[in-house]
Design an enzyme around this catalytic site. Structure first.
Site, mmCIF file in Angstrom:
data_model
loop_
_atom_site.group_PDB
_atom_site.id
_atom_site.type_symbol
_atom_site.label_atom_id
_atom_site.label_comp_id
_atom_site.label_asym_id
_atom_site.label_seq_id
_atom_site.Cartn_x
_atom_site.Cartn_y
_atom_site.Cartn_z
ATOM 1 N N GLU A 245 -6.553 4.695 -10.864
ATOM 2 C CA GLU A 245 -6.310 6.612 -10.035
ATOM 3 C C GLU A 245 -7.513 7.108 -9.696
ATOM 4 O O GLU A 245 -8.248 7.136 -11.135
ATOM 5 C CB GLU A 245 -5.928 7.747 -10.250
ATOM 6 C CG GLU A 245 -5.964 8.631 -8.603
ATOM 7 C CD GLU A 245 -6.255 9.756 -8.701
ATOM 8 O OE1 GLU A 245 -8.036 9.021 -7.916
ATOM 9 O OE2 GLU A 245 -6.194 10.583 -9.322
ATOM 10 N N CYS A 279 -11.864 14.603 -7.399
ATOM 11 C CA CYS A 279 -11.377 13.188 -6.590
ATOM 12 C C CYS A 279 -11.262 12.799 -4.714
ATOM 13 O O CYS A 279 -11.660 12.422 -4.712
ATOM 14 C CB CYS A 279 -10.825 11.817 -6.985
ATOM 15 S SG CYS A 279 -9.059 12.315 -7.665
#
Length: 476
Positions: A245, A279
């Site tokens: 990720e 993010c």
């Protein structure tokens, strides 16, 4: 000053094989506020030995036993929420409202979610005379970041434990206090020794040793794209499963029929929360050119409501994580100015009155074009780029031209319109009209933003092997 000088391995707190410590820097002051031991390959070996010894025991426990264990962890976590909130504030500078009530609170939610899914999860599927069995993959190594530390540690650990895997966790050495408390929480919950292990250490040392270790069956990293590539490279020789990720540069497409005030307010808040260190933050706002001035005026007002200050004194926005991060944000703000972007608010330097710590000004740029570095680079600070588009096709094309594909946002008062645009964005997690985080649906990215998915029942599959057994069922 906090001192955490032992690792949790095999159900015990143990000293590192070769004593070495690292100062933890308080980003609100720039001064040390703690010290942790950092490990090496020998400590990874010890954790792997413990985790491999525990795996046959844990993998064969009953569903009910694992549900009970996850619920005990969630209960203990809730008892430690205040401690965890303070730890997150001290290690990464999140204001207390964010550190405790948002960041820390996600921890028990992940464990309760995993427990509830486990109660009815199908580990066996009959297809005619055959069966597909879902079995735990084995020992899992987790490399987690500093920006949402509890969220990421628990999003990986909870489903892995649920399906019967054993775990070796390496929290970020930059923000290790929350990892220490998570290990204390799990240590208090009577899991078999070696089911959960925790080591502090740097990515190039402990992270590399975990990624390349033949005794670790699966490695999961949340971090930068650069770090994810390095982990995959180190894991390649052992042919282990790699879950990543990674970074993002999420577009926020404000369509011509959007509720402009709601779209801009939600978008700016999404960038400024956590000082821009998320993010999936909507850091590129794409707006109709005819409404650009209106959008910029609204964005300026919202951004200036995020006043940076001491996170221990009730501020709304804290610092960024480190001196290096501060300099990166400043470099990219300067790059935006040099490229011809127009500053709406914020800019270079520290906010007025904040001379210590790593504080940045909440910053908004307009007149940004997609070829500028600030439109493509993940700044990881409180910086919003506003891009104007002339037609909807261009609004959809702009985000798809970049290498990242983690998140996306679409705003329209016509839900069907928003859905059609969302379907064309090459990203793994799309929010329509400020819809909030939901840990029951899968989270992960396309392209350079990684592979695999976290959250909910989809996360279980990351930690399972599929075994086909032919002739399993009686012939009919």
């Amino acid at each position: 000053m906090r001192e955490h000088l032992k690792f949790y391995i095999g159900g015990h707190w143990v000293s590192p094989a070769a004593p070495r410590t690292l100062d933890v820097i308080d980003p609100a002051s720039g001064r040390p506020n703690g010290r942790v031991s950092v490990g090496g390959a020998a400590d990874v070996d010890a954790a792997v030995t413990a985790a491999r010894a525990a795996f046959p025991v844990w993998a064969t426990t009953s569903r009910e036993q694992r549900v009970a264990a996850l619920e005990r962890i969630a209960d203990e976590f809730e008892r430690r929420l205040d401690d965890m909130g303070v730890a997150i504030r001290e290690e990464m500078g999140a204001p207390q409202w964010l550190a405790r009530d948002t960041q820390a609170a996600l921890g028990p939610r992940h464990f309760r979610s995993a427990a509830n899914i486990l109660k009815t999860y199908a580990f066996e599927e009959i297809k005619g005379a055959n069966a597909v069995l879902k079995e735990p993959i084995g020992v899992c190594g987790f490399i987690t970041p500093w920006n949402w530390p509890v969220h990421q540690m628990c999003a990986k650990t909870a489903p892995a434990l649920a399906v019967g895997c054993t775990v070796i966790l390496k929290p970020s050495e930059v923000a290790p206090f929350s990892g220490q408390i998570l290990a204390e929480i799990i240590a208090a919950c009577d899991l078999p020794p070696g089911v959960f292990n925790m080591i502090f250490g740097e990515g190039p040392v402990v992270g590399r040793a975990m990624a390349s270790h033949p005794g670790i069956d699966m490695i999961s990293i949340t971090g930068s794209t650069r770090a994810g590539i390095e982990v995959a490279r180190n894991a390649a020789a052992t042919v282990k499963r790699v879950h990543q990720e990674l970074g993002g540069k999420s577009p926020n497409i404000v369509l011509d029929d959007a509720d402009l005030k709601a779209a801009v307010t939600g978008g700016v808040n999404g960038v400024m929360m956590n000082s821009g260190q998320s993010c999936r933050a909507p850091t590129r706002m794409l707006v109709p050119r005819a409404r650009l001035d209106e959008v910029c005026a609204s964005a300026k007002e919202v951004a200036e409501s995020w006043t940076p200050g001491d996170p221990a004194a009730g501020s709304r926005m804290g610092p960024v994580i480190s001196e290096a991060a501060w300099h990166k944000v400043q470099r990219l703000i300067k790059a935006g100015l040099d490229a011809g972007a127009t500053l709406v608010t914020g800019g270079l330097g520290k906010p007025e009155g904040l001379t210590e710590g790593y504080y940045c000004k909440p910053t908004v740029f307009r007149d940004v074009t997609n070829d500028m570095e600030i439109a493509r680079e993940e700044i990881f600070g409180p910086v919003l780029c506003i891009l104007a588009y002339d037609d909807e096709e261009k609004a959809i094309a702009i985000p798809n031209e970049t290498e990242s594909g983690l998140g996306g946002y679409v705003h329209s008062t016509n839900l069907e319109h928003a859905r059609k645009v969302a379907a064309r964005i090459r990203a793994g997690y799309i929010s329509l009209n400020n819809a909030g985080l939901d840990i029951s649906v899968p989270f992960g990215g396309y392209k350079h933003s990684g592979n695999g998915r976290e959250f909910g029942e989809h996360a279980f599959g990351e930690f399972l092997e599929l075994k086909s057994v032919l002739g399993f069922a009686p012939a009919t």
